[in-house]
Motif scaffolding. Structure first.
Motif, PDB file in Angstrom:
ATOM      1  N   GLU A 240      24.514  45.437   6.980  1.00  0.00           N
ATOM      2  CA  GLU A 240      23.745  45.046   8.158  1.00  0.00           C
ATOM      3  C   GLU A 240      22.798  46.133   8.634  1.00  0.00           C
ATOM      4  O   GLU A 240      21.668  45.852   8.998  1.00  0.00           O
ATOM      5  N   THR A 241      23.252  47.371   8.625  1.00  0.00           N
ATOM      6  CA  THR A 241      22.439  48.447   9.202  1.00  0.00           C
ATOM      7  C   THR A 241      21.732  49.245   8.115  1.00  0.00           C
ATOM      8  O   THR A 241      22.121  49.238   6.944  1.00  0.00           O
ATOM      9  N   ALA A 242      20.694  49.963   8.529  1.00  0.00           N
ATOM     10  CA  ALA A 242      19.942  50.801   7.594  1.00  0.00           C
ATOM     11  C   ALA A 242      20.834  51.895   7.003  1.00  0.00           C
ATOM     12  O   ALA A 242      20.706  52.250   5.821  1.00  0.00           O
ATOM     13  N   ASP A 243      21.749  52.423   7.796  1.00  0.00           N
ATOM     14  CA  ASP A 243      22.660  53.454   7.298  1.00  0.00           C
ATOM     15  C   ASP A 243      23.541  52.918   6.174  1.00  0.00           C
ATOM     16  O   ASP A 243      23.808  53.616   5.185  1.00  0.00           O
ATOM     17  N   GLN A 244      24.012  51.686   6.332  1.00  0.00           N
ATOM     18  CA  GLN A 244      24.847  51.083   5.299  1.00  0.00           C
ATOM     19  C   GLN A 244      24.057  50.868   4.008  1.00  0.00           C
ATOM     20  O   GLN A 244      24.571  51.083   2.904  1.00  0.00           O
ATOM     21  N   VAL A 245      22.800  50.446   4.141  1.00  0.00           N
ATOM     22  CA  VAL A 245      21.950  50.258   2.966  1.00  0.00           C
ATOM     23  C   VAL A 245      21.788  51.574   2.215  1.00  0.00           C
ATOM     24  O   VAL A 245      21.946  51.647   0.992  1.00  0.00           O
ATOM     25  N   GLN A 246      21.478  52.627   2.942  1.00  0.00           N
ATOM     26  CA  GLN A 246      21.276  53.930   2.309  1.00  0.00           C
ATOM     27  C   GLN A 246      22.545  54.422   1.624  1.00  0.00           C
ATOM     28  O   GLN A 246      22.493  55.018   0.543  1.00  0.00           O
ATOM     29  N   LEU A 247      23.698  54.145   2.231  1.00  0.00           N
ATOM     30  CA  LEU A 247      24.968  54.570   1.651  1.00  0.00           C
ATOM     31  C   LEU A 247      25.202  53.890   0.309  1.00  0.00           C
ATOM     32  O   LEU A 247      25.579  54.545  -0.681  1.00  0.00           O
ATOM     33  N   VAL A 248      24.976  52.577   0.246  1.00  0.00           N
ATOM     34  CA  VAL A 248      25.190  51.853  -1.010  1.00  0.00           C
ATOM     35  C   VAL A 248      24.187  52.308  -2.068  1.00  0.00           C
ATOM     36  O   VAL A 248      24.550  52.518  -3.232  1.00  0.00           O
ATOM     37  N   GLN A 249      22.932  52.450  -1.671  1.00  0.00           N
ATOM     38  CA  GLN A 249      21.921  52.869  -2.640  1.00  0.00           C
ATOM     39  C   GLN A 249      22.231  54.242  -3.227  1.00  0.00           C
ATOM     40  O   GLN A 249      21.991  54.490  -4.410  1.00  0.00           O
ATOM     41  N   LYS A 250      22.796  55.112  -2.408  1.00  0.00           N
ATOM     42  CA  LYS A 250      23.137  56.450  -2.886  1.00  0.00           C
ATOM     43  C   LYS A 250      24.335  56.413  -3.833  1.00  0.00           C
ATOM     44  O   LYS A 250      24.345  57.096  -4.867  1.00  0.00           O
TER      45      LYS A 250
END
Length: 522
Positions: A240-250
């Motif tokens: 849902e959040t931008a932080d979660q997106v960045q975590l998965v992408q990393k």
């Protein structure tokens, strides 16, 4: 292995209820077992354009000049799962006719189910009768014209069931046979659900489904789901959040990210049974006081869209760019809007919010609703220092009951848009609408949506809905619409086919078309 099995995580849920407990597709408040690839809709929308596509019905037409008779031809290659008492029989026009009539609440009295429980009755508005005139032809008779009937049958929560289901009952999903790509093979409440391939489905959709088994496991929080996805335990995860997106992408750089704005819209809705909200000035004051940009950016960051009364997925809707210029939504006029809100509240007899003591009713199914509610309280206190607001977060079961019965003062919720603008407004705000949770009763609303439903000319219909949106903002203000929600869904890099279903009209049934996904050799 992954070639034969697909595993997804159940969406973030509120313990103790994490797997569906409502198994009647016609009365369930939200997602249920029939959405999990177990069944199909009569018609379905193109995932991005919303164009009506054939599915269970191969053709559909208005069969008389008055628009009161509709005829559907049914696909002859549909077969129920091979369990007793269905035993793999053909799904016919009789089943489709039964679904249409039951969906419309025509059996409510006989079944001793409150008619209001048929949440999607509006999707078949004005239905009088549906009958099988031969094994593959259904004739529908309407009491009045309905320009939205075909669109209504694409609704996300209208999967068809076999006509025996009232006799079978809705307690055990292992006894439920659908026509979809997958059949329920295991169901362990709040733990897991397993589905096995329907071998005859490929007669309906050649080559599908591609996986022999599909499983859902309960991972009841977002952090746990992300960890399960990164480790390969599940192949799909919603962030849902931008932080979660960045975590998965990393942590999972080979995963594919699908993003769009979809048909789920979040709102706070006042109950017009609560004395202060009977006054339009109070409703408008509260609407003007909220900072929608801050609400959304504070949780989602970017990716969400402005929305007014109508979802931007509808051709009749005001665009997000236009909504952004409307007082209340416009971030550039927020100070002036809040000053006006204070004047309105004082004129209504509640200076500074004094005398208003209310609770915000919501279900803790996701972090977003808690976040929005907390921010709402902070913002209202800033504008109206004497207002009293409390949080009333409950579990899913208590929320469903309280919502249906209108036992709230202000509710925070998310709705999945239905695939027609007029049906959406009828369902949400008509005095008899199945989702008129705020208990509004405005003869002018009833008249406008009924006129639009009767109007078969596209331009004339659009003009009515344009007037509706103007009056909603100026004269009614029955919901404080927060946004069109952003979707950010990761799919494992070795799973293909998700692009076939991703888009605005995918809505919340992330696994409804799971039979179209396949393994990719990398």
């Amino acid at each position: 292995g992954i070639r034969d099995k697909l595993v997804t995580g159940v969406q973030t849920c509120a313990l103790p209820i994490c797997t569906p407990v409502q198994f009647d597709a016609h009365t369930a408040l939200g997602a249920n077992i029939w959405h999990k690839g177990v069944s199909e809709r009569i018609l379905e929308p193109h995932p991005t354009s919303g164009k009506v596509l054939p599915n269970v019905a191969t053709s559909w037409e208005v069969a008389d000049p008055g628009g009161l008779t509709l005829v559907f031809k049914i696909n002859p290659k549909l077969y129920l799962h091979n369990i007793a008492p269905f035993n793999g029989r053909q799904f016919t026009a009789q089943d489709v006719a039964w679904n249409m009539e039951r969906l419309g609440g025509l059996y409510a009295e006989r079944l001793k189910i409150p008619k209001a429980s048929f949440q999607r009755a509006t999707m078949v508005q004005n239905i009088v009768k549906a009958e099988a005139v031969d094994p593959l032809t259904v004739k529908v008779t309407l009491s009045k014209k309905n320009s939205a009937f075909f669109n209504g049958l694409m609704e996300n929560r209208t999967p068809v069931m076999p006509k025996e289901m009232d006799d079978i009952g809705f307690n055990d999903p292992l006894k439920m046979a659908g026509i979809g790509a997958y059949q329920v093979s295991e169901w362990v409440k709040d733990q897991k659900t397993s589905f096995k391939k329907n071998p005859r489905y490929s007669e309906f959709r050649q080559g599908e489904p591609y996986f022999d088994e599909f499983r859902e496991i309960v991972v009841p929080d977002t952090a746990g789901q992300i960890a399960a996805f990164v480790s390969g335990q599940i192949q799909v995860v919603t962030t849902e959040t931008a932080d979660q997106v960045q975590l998965v992408q990393k942590q999972k750089p080979d995963a594919n990210l699908y993003q769009w704005v979809d048909g789920n819209w979040e709102y706070f809705r006042p109950s017009l049974t609560f004395e202060p909200f009977k006054d339009l000035r109070v409703r408008k004051a509260m609407f003007l006081a909220l900072d929608y940009t801050a609400l959304n950016n504070g949780y989602y960051g970017s990716g969400w869209a402005y929305q007014g009364p109508l979802s931007p997925g509808f051709p009749e809707a005001w665009s997000p760019d236009k909504i952004k210029t409307v007082p209340g939504y416009n971030p550039d006029t927020k100070a002036a809007d809040r000053a006006e809100a204070q004047k309105l509240m004082a004129a209504a007899g509640y200076p500074g919010g004094k005398g208003i003591d209310m609770s915000v009713f919501f279900t803790r199914t996701s972090d977003y609703v808690v976040n929005h509610t907390t921010r709402l309280q902070e913002q209202l206190k800033t504008v109206f220092p004497d207002i009293v607001t409390k949080q009333n977060g409950v579990d899913s079961g208590a929320f469903a009951t309280g919502l249906a019965e209108g036992r709230f003062q202000l509710v925070g919720y998310v709705n999945t848009v239905v695939p027609d603008a007029v049906l959406e407004m009828t369902s949400q705000y008509h005095s008899q609408g199945s989702r008129n949770y705020g208990k509004g009763n405005f003869p002018e609303i009833d008249s406008m949506v009924e006129k639009a439903l009767d109007e078969l000319n596209v331009d004339a219909r659009t003009k009515i809905m344009d007037d509706f949106q103007t009056k909603f903002i100026n004269d009614w203000m029955l919901s404080f619409v927060i946004n069109s929600r952003p979707v950010r869904r990761f799919v494992a890099g070795n799973i293909g086919g998700y692009d076939k279903v991703a888009g605005f009209w995918n809505q919340y049934s992330a696994n409804a078309q799971v039979g179209r996904w396949y393994y990719v050799d990398k």
